[in-house]
Structures are given as C-alpha cells and as structure tokens.
Design a protein around this motif. Structure first.
Motif, mmCIF file in Angstrom:
data_model
loop_
_atom_site.group_PDB
_atom_site.id
_atom_site.type_symbol
_atom_site.label_atom_id
_atom_site.label_comp_id
_atom_site.label_asym_id
_atom_site.label_seq_id
_atom_site.Cartn_x
_atom_site.Cartn_y
_atom_site.Cartn_z
ATOM 1 N N GLU A 146 13.777 42.171 -32.757
ATOM 2 C CA GLU A 146 12.724 42.789 -31.948
ATOM 3 C C GLU A 146 12.980 44.288 -31.810
ATOM 4 N N ASP A 147 11.903 45.082 -31.964
ATOM 5 C CA ASP A 147 12.026 46.534 -31.798
ATOM 6 C C ASP A 147 12.456 46.875 -30.376
ATOM 7 N N VAL A 148 13.201 47.964 -30.246
ATOM 8 C CA VAL A 148 13.649 48.452 -28.943
ATOM 9 C C VAL A 148 12.915 49.756 -28.635
ATOM 10 N N GLU A 149 12.247 49.819 -27.498
ATOM 11 C CA GLU A 149 11.558 51.043 -27.088
ATOM 12 C C GLU A 149 12.572 52.085 -26.603
ATOM 13 N N ILE A 150 12.327 53.338 -26.980
ATOM 14 C CA ILE A 150 13.197 54.432 -26.551
ATOM 15 C C ILE A 150 12.963 54.740 -25.074
ATOM 16 N N GLU A 151 14.052 54.901 -24.341
ATOM 17 C CA GLU A 151 13.998 55.370 -22.954
ATOM 18 C C GLU A 151 14.520 56.804 -22.931
ATOM 19 N N TRP A 152 13.805 57.679 -22.237
ATOM 20 C CA TRP A 152 14.197 59.091 -22.171
ATOM 21 C C TRP A 152 15.058 59.332 -20.941
ATOM 22 N N GLY A 153 16.178 59.993 -21.141
ATOM 23 C CA GLY A 153 17.058 60.322 -20.022
ATOM 24 C C GLY A 153 18.204 59.350 -19.881
ATOM 25 N N GLU A 154 18.894 59.425 -18.769
ATOM 26 C CA GLU A 154 20.101 58.639 -18.545
ATOM 27 C C GLU A 154 19.755 57.213 -18.119
ATOM 28 N N VAL A 155 19.363 56.419 -19.101
ATOM 29 C CA VAL A 155 19.021 55.017 -18.872
ATOM 30 C C VAL A 155 19.922 54.170 -19.750
ATOM 31 N N ASN A 156 20.641 53.222 -19.154
ATOM 32 C CA ASN A 156 21.521 52.347 -19.928
ATOM 33 C C ASN A 156 20.674 51.287 -20.618
ATOM 34 N N ASN A 157 20.352 51.527 -21.885
ATOM 35 C CA ASN A 157 19.440 50.636 -22.588
ATOM 36 C C ASN A 157 20.011 50.252 -23.956
ATOM 37 N N GLY A 158 21.294 49.966 -24.011
ATOM 38 C CA GLY A 158 21.905 49.497 -25.242
ATOM 39 C C GLY A 158 21.826 50.480 -26.384
ATOM 40 N N GLY A 159 22.017 51.772 -26.104
ATOM 41 C CA GLY A 159 21.998 52.775 -27.171
ATOM 42 C C GLY A 159 20.619 53.303 -27.497
ATOM 43 N N ALA A 160 19.587 52.948 -26.683
ATOM 44 C CA ALA A 160 18.220 53.380 -26.953
ATOM 45 C C ALA A 160 17.784 54.522 -26.051
ATOM 46 N N SER A 161 18.737 55.263 -25.507
ATOM 47 C CA SER A 161 18.422 56.388 -24.624
ATOM 48 C C SER A 161 18.689 57.709 -25.350
ATOM 49 N N TYR A 162 17.710 58.609 -25.261
ATOM 50 C CA TYR A 162 17.835 59.926 -25.877
ATOM 51 C C TYR A 162 17.284 60.979 -24.920
ATOM 52 N N SER A 163 17.744 62.207 -25.089
ATOM 53 C CA SER A 163 17.265 63.309 -24.256
ATOM 54 C C SER A 163 15.809 63.617 -24.597
ATOM 55 N N ARG A 164 15.018 63.873 -23.576
ATOM 56 C CA ARG A 164 13.595 64.152 -23.808
ATOM 57 C C ARG A 164 13.373 65.542 -24.386
#
Length: 220
Positions: A146-164
C-alpha cells in the motif's frame, strides 16, 4: 480533493497576476531527474537512485538591460528519490515522489547567435513549498504494498516525513528561437529535507530538461 482545488486556484491566481505585471509571460514543462544527497553523521555523502518526474508552470521575464533579464514564476515540480531497504522477502524498493511549488528568482543572460536564435544562461536562488507526495513500495518478488502518504514536518510516520520548505540554487542554459525555448537546469538543494534535523542530512538534487513557449508580450 481540497488540496488539488487549492493548488489549481493558486496557479490560476498566479497566472493572472503575472499576466498583468510581466513584460513576457510563458509556459514551461519538462522532465525531472531527481535524487537526494544523503549524509549520515560523519560518513561520506551518498547519492540515492534517480526518480523520474516532471515539472510544469508559468514563468515571466522582466528586462534589466539589452542582454540581462530577471526571470521568475511558479512551477509544480516532482522531486524525490528511490532507495531500497532489507525486508522479509529480501529487499523492499521505495519510490518517493515529492511535489513542490517552486518559485525561482534568476538572472538570465541572453546572447544573439543568429537572426532569431539566442543562447541563454541563468543562475539564482529558488524556494519550494511541499504540497503533497507519496511513497510507492514494492517487494523483491514484484508484489506491491500500500502507498504511504507523505507527512510534512516532524511526524513519526515510518520514514514518510519530509520538510515542507526547500531552498537552494538553480542554474542552467539553453536556446531560444522566436517564442520557443529548450533548456536544461540543475537545482542544488541546500535545505535539509529530514524534518527531525538529526544525524541524517537529505538534500534535493534535480536535473531538468524543459521546453517552453512565450505567448504574451507587453510594453512596459
């Protein structure tokens, strides 16, 4: 759905704003070859695999003198990278697609090399704002996860967090023939895309090949 409507509204607003203020308005689109430069603590820099994408948007030019121009605009740009990690099946392949609205601010030098042909070079800073993204995952046996949606900022999402916010330098060159142009550019990201700003440093690297058309010209 709302984020796409907001994005469309922003692009339309920018189009009409630029049209009312710029001397030369144009459209540009093309291919992105994006990856990231990663550094882990004091280890040597490592380049990730290339993620193919696209860019498109509107640009405008303002003359400074007969050969120097200021160029800016707003472009939707697909950045990101590819990487692999160990998994139960052997190896999991990950394709990270990050979509940014980039606003460059370049100085452009033009030189005549023919009656209607010009060579140009450009350099300047850019700033980008993340709008959406996702990670596509595939196991070694070819099965898709399943695709993982990117979360912007300091969100613990299994490596799916990036700076906005992305900031860096862009430089390139190309040819103009009448209203048509073809060119290349390279975006050298200077911001850390790891939002936790820990011992990992990730910076965007994007090589672009573009075609464009200048279709509005006004006298100031």
């Amino acid at each position: 759905m709302s984020r796409y409507l907001n994005l469309t509204a922003l692009v339309i607003f920018c189009f009409f704003y630029v049209d009312s203020n710029a001397q030369t308005l144009g459209i540009r689109a093309g291919l992105n070859m994006a990856n990231m430069s990663e550094k882990y603590d004091d280890l040597e820099d490592k380049e990730t695999d290339v993620n193919l994408g696209y860019h498109l948007g509107v640009t405008f030019e303002l003359p400074i003198n007969s050969f120097l121009y200021f160029e800016s605009g707003i472009l939707l740009s697909n950045k990101g990278h590819k990487y692999s990690i160990p998994s139960i099946a052997g190896e999991q392949k990950n394709q990270v697609s990050l979509y940014y609205l980039d606003i460059p601010a370049s100085i452009k030098l033009k030189q005549n090399v023919g009656k209607k042909l010009k060579v140009f070079e450009s350099i300047g800073p850019y700033v980008g704002f993340g709008v959406f993204g996702k990670i596509k995952r595939e196991e070694a046996d070819g099965s898709s996860l399943e695709d993982v949606e990117i979360e912007w900022g300091e969100v613990n999402n299994g490596g799916a967090s990036y700076s906005r916010t992305d900031f860096g330098l862009t430089f390139g060159g190309g040819l103009e023939y009448n209203s048509l142009l073809i060119g290349f550019s390279y975006d050298l990201g200077l911001s850390n895309m790891d939002p936790f700003d820990s011992w990992i440093t990730k910076k965007n690297r994007v090589l672009k090949i573009s075609v464009g058309y200048r279709f509005v010209k006004k006298s100031l």
